[in-house]
Design a protein around this motif. Structure first.
Motif, PDB file in Angstrom:
ATOM      1  N   SER A  19       0.828  -1.205   0.000  1.00 16.38           N
ATOM      2  CA  SER A  19       0.000   0.000   0.000  1.00 16.38           C
ATOM      3  C   SER A  19       0.865   1.258   0.000  1.00 16.38           C
ATOM      4  O   SER A  19       0.576   2.226  -0.712  1.00 16.38           O
ATOM      5  N   GLY A  23       0.934   3.723  -3.289  1.00 21.28           N
ATOM      6  CA  GLY A  23       0.505   5.099  -3.063  1.00 21.28           C
ATOM      7  C   GLY A  23       1.611   6.094  -3.342  1.00 21.28           C
ATOM      8  O   GLY A  23       1.397   7.113  -4.021  1.00 21.28           O
ATOM      9  N   GLY A 322      -1.472   4.688   5.029  1.00 18.64           N
ATOM     10  CA  GLY A 322      -1.948   6.044   4.765  1.00 18.64           C
ATOM     11  C   GLY A 322      -1.323   7.067   5.689  1.00 18.64           C
ATOM     12  O   GLY A 322      -0.991   8.193   5.275  1.00 18.64           O
TER      13      GLY A 322
END
Length: 475
Positions: A19, A23, A322
């Protein structure tokens, strides 16, 4: 030795690492990803995906013998375990391209299929390549913990890393560990035809609400699983036909013999080969030390997911990714907040939770908090599908703010969704009471539980008096 200079170096190609890599590279950063094992890590290859595929097979087998209530004659399923295993492998193979080296190289990530270890605070060695990075992300995950049980080294045994390679149905599977993995695999194998004995040192599913776990455990016992709690394994012995596990229970030594053994007693962070000391990164046997921004004691290095300790879930690793991207790329002081992290145990019935459980809410808020209950037996869809075993519990404070929710029953994991939002956004129970639930769906249990918060007020003598007065005056 080949040398590379990059913006982000990610060590570990599991859920969290992928991830971050995907990203960051799509936002314009130069990214190097290091993975010596399987792309996709534990979740795709040894955990979430194969376990749910095996559970699905077990669920279909179980349906054969439990259809009388619908007017359909029960039958004994003919299980071909090799084909069951092929189903599991096919599910993995279908998802694998999303996590593949080819896909990430197509995105622009430099993928090196070697294990990474630190040379110094900003340099990582992977095979014959030296990578210097502005920011480094450790996402190496965790591995099954193998307890120092005498005799374990003399027998063959399964962990989650190899049980999905097995294509022969165990005659009698002994499972050591009554946590989510142990209980899920116990039920899956029992439904597929194995005799199963599960040993747990404390209470099975002991981290969840006892009222909910009692419903799950009753179902598993009713299906034929020999669940033995508060047992302390003493040693393991090899026999002519398999293995014998000797344990202590109620002060006496007992034993059980089986054909196969599964260890499901927890996990350990993958920190051993990283040479963290060379980078000034502190860690313990529980994981790498991080601050709220997921930075290690070396502020140029982040640690995410299982290797950082804490809640060991794929969705937590994704959430951590994130946080890291905001910190590493945009210099935003984003902090991880784990107060609304949900988890689900995928037994049948499922068990799901977010926020505070009842005990935690009582400890924090005393008698001012309330617990809202609603049983699945009062849901019309549950009645239609003969899936009435279950309950939802919602914890609210004295102002009606949702503190947490716990659900056991069919599809509990999917039903938890709105409550995750309610806990995370600190919503009041009125929000959940006002939404329109389609009829007939299981979703109504959430609305009915929320609406019960107002039952005492709406149907009180005072309201009855006001309504009667208004009807007399204006009726």
């Amino acid at each position: 030795m080949k040398k590379i200079s990059t913006d982000i170096c990610v060590i570990g190609g599991g859920s969290g690492g992928l991830s971050v890599a995907a990203g960051a590279v799509q936002m314009g950063a130069k990214v190097v990803l290091l993975e010596a094992g399987e792309m996709g890590g534990d979740c795709l290859n040894y955990g979430c995906v194969p376990s749910k595929a095996l559970l699905a097979a077990g669920k279909h087998a179980h349906m054969f013998g439990h259809s009388e209530a619908f007017g359909i004659a029960a039958a004994v399923p003919q299980v071909d375990f090799r084909k069951v295993n092929a189903h599991v492998k096919d599910v993995i193979a279908t998802i694998a391209p999303i996590d593949s080296q080819e896909r990430f190289e197509g995105l622009g990530v430099t993928v090196i299929r070697e294990f990474g270890r630190f040379k110094d605070a900003r340099t990582v060695i992977a095979g014959d390549t030296e990578i210097t990075a502005k920011r480094i992300v450790i996402a190496t995950g965790s591995s099954p913990f193998e307890p120092p049980i005498p005799g374990l080294e003399d027998v063959s045994f399964f962990t989650n890393e190899n049980i999905f390679d097995n294509d022969v149905l165990p005659e009698h599977l002994i499972v050591i560990g009554g946590g989510p993995i142990g209980m899920e695999m116990s039920q899956a194998h029992r439904r597929l035809g194995s005799k199963v004995t599960t040993l747990e040192g404390g209470k099975a599913l002991g981290k969840d609400d006892p009222e909910l776990t009692a419903i799950v455990k009753k179902r598993l016992i009713d299906e034929g699983i020999d669940l033995r709690e508060e047992t302390m394994v003493q040693r393991i012995e090899k026999t002519d036909t398999g293995i014998r596990v000797v344990f202590e229970k109620d002060g006496s030594e007992q034993s059980v013999e089986g054909s196969h053994l599964l260890l499901a007693v927890g996990r350990k962070p993958n920190v051993d080969k990283l040479d963290l000391e060379k980078a000034g990164i502190e860690y313990t046997n529980r994981g790498i030390q991080t601050d709220a921004r997921l930075r290690t004691t070396n502020k140029k290095v982040f640690a995410i997911g299982d290797v950082a300790g804490g809640l060991q879930f794929t969705h937590v690793a994704g959430y951590h990714a994130g946080i890291v991207i905001r910190n590493a790329l945009f210099k935003m002081p984003a902090k991880a907040d784990h107060s609304a992290v949900p988890w689900v145990t995928y037994t049948d019935p499922e068990m799901a939770h977010v926020g505070m459980n009842e005990q935690q809410a009582r400890e924090a808020h005393g008698d001012s908090m309330r617990v809202l209950h609603w049983g699945f037996d009062e849901n019309d869809r549950a009645q239609a599908e003969r899936r009435t075993e279950g309950v939802i519990k919602v914890m609210v404070d004295k102002k009606g703010v949702v503190l947490g929710a716990s659900i056991v029953g069919a599809g509990a994991g999917d039903l938890l969704g709105p409550w995750i939002l309610a806990v995370g956004q600190k919503q009041k129970i009125g929000t959940m009471a006002q939404f329109i639930a389609p009829y007939p769906t299981m979703t109504e249990v959430s609305k009915r539980a929320a609406g019960s918060y107002y039952t005492g007020t709406l149907y009180s003598p005072r309201v009855r008096f006001v309504v009667k007065t208004l009807m007399r005056l204006f009726g």
